[in-house]
Design an enzyme around this catalytic site. Structure first.
Site, PDB file in Angstrom:
ATOM      1  N   ASP A   2      -6.318   1.646   0.812  1.00 21.20           N
ATOM      2  CA  ASP A   2      -6.245   1.873   2.257  1.00 21.20           C
ATOM      3  C   ASP A   2      -7.605   1.579   2.871  1.00 21.20           C
ATOM      4  OD1 ASP A   2      -7.725   3.957   1.268  1.00 21.20           O
ATOM      5  OD2 ASP A   2      -7.058   5.330   2.805  1.00 21.20           O
ATOM      6  N   LYS A   9       0.822  -1.207   0.000  1.00 23.52           N
ATOM      7  CA  LYS A   9       0.000   0.000   0.000  1.00 23.52           C
ATOM      8  C   LYS A   9       0.858   1.261   0.000  1.00 23.52           C
ATOM      9  CE  LYS A   9      -2.112   3.505   2.126  1.00 23.52           C
ATOM     10  NZ  LYS A   9      -1.525   4.537   3.013  1.00 23.52           N
TER      11      LYS A   9
END
Length: 214
Positions: A142, A124
């Site tokens: 996220d 991420k």
DNA sequence: ATCCCGAGGG
DNA sequence: CCCTCTGGAT
């Protein structure tokens, strides 16, 4: 199992996002690739407002790997104590700074494989840096995007990897570049985790979320 | 599956 | 009080 919205609807939704916010930007403050990388790493399970409050002073002192090493782990902790998970984050940022100097000439690498060799940098965080700094077509998923993707039907998936694929596969090509920030801002201010503001939602007409009465 | 972990909001 | 915040490593 949230159904996937049809392609024609996705075009309408992102056209609406683009109309409201033609040039969406992230809200994490940074001055260069290194401070962006550190800010994103610090933002895990923390609000960017809280991260910005800490990094405003921190980055005046340490905006390069060399200066971060000079500050040291204990000095760094003094700056980021107000952010959650600060012990792990301080240790990671110091080790990350050393690795950047030793393995990457002091520069932030531009590939996901290289970025994820750094401690505290997972898929991420790497995708955020690739998207924001290097303008690569990487979709970071996220907590906001995972929730919004599933709730609305824009990009459903059982885990982050599945949502990432859904965005890449289903979001119209002309909107891929800004999709990350549109979705994150939508999740932060409209499609919030607890009390989503469906009453003022710009894409309410197409959303599959049942509680669209608020 | 668990731990890390403070600030802010409801 | 409880929940959430641009997750990652074990």
């Amino acid at each position: 199992m949230t159904p996937q919205l049809p392609y024609a609807t996705l075009k309408q939704i992102f056209a609406r996002f683009a109309e409201a916010e033609p040039h969406p930007k992230g809200e994490l403050e940074h001055t260069n690739a290194f401070t962006l990388l550190v800010a994103v790493a610090l933002s895990a399970q923390a609000t960017d407002a809280g991260v910005n409050k800490a990094t405003r002073k921190l980055f005046q002192i340490a905006d390069t790997p060399e200066k971060m090493l000079a500050l040291g782990e204990e000095g760094l902790i003094e700056h980021i104590r107000t952010i959650g998970l600060y012990r792990n984050k301080a240790k990671n940022v110091i080790r990350l700074s050393r690795l950047l100097i030793e393995n990457f000439g002091g520069e932030v690498p531009s590939s996901r494989a290289a970025l994820t060799t750094l401690p505290g940098v997972g898929r991420k965080t790497a995708n955020v840096v690739l998207n924001m700094w290097f303008h690569h077509p990487a979709q970071a998923v996220d907590t906001h995007i995972f929730r919004v993707g599933n709730r609305t039907g824009i990009a459903p998936g059982k885990d982050e990897a599945a949502v990432e694929r859904a965005i890449e596969d289903n979001v119209p090509a002309e909107y891929q570049g800004h999709a990350h920030h549109w979705l994150i801002l939508h999740g932060r201010y409209i499609c919030t985790a607890r009390n989503p503001k469906c009453g003022i939602c710009p894409i309410r007409d197409w959303c599959l979320y049942p509680e669209k009465t608020a």
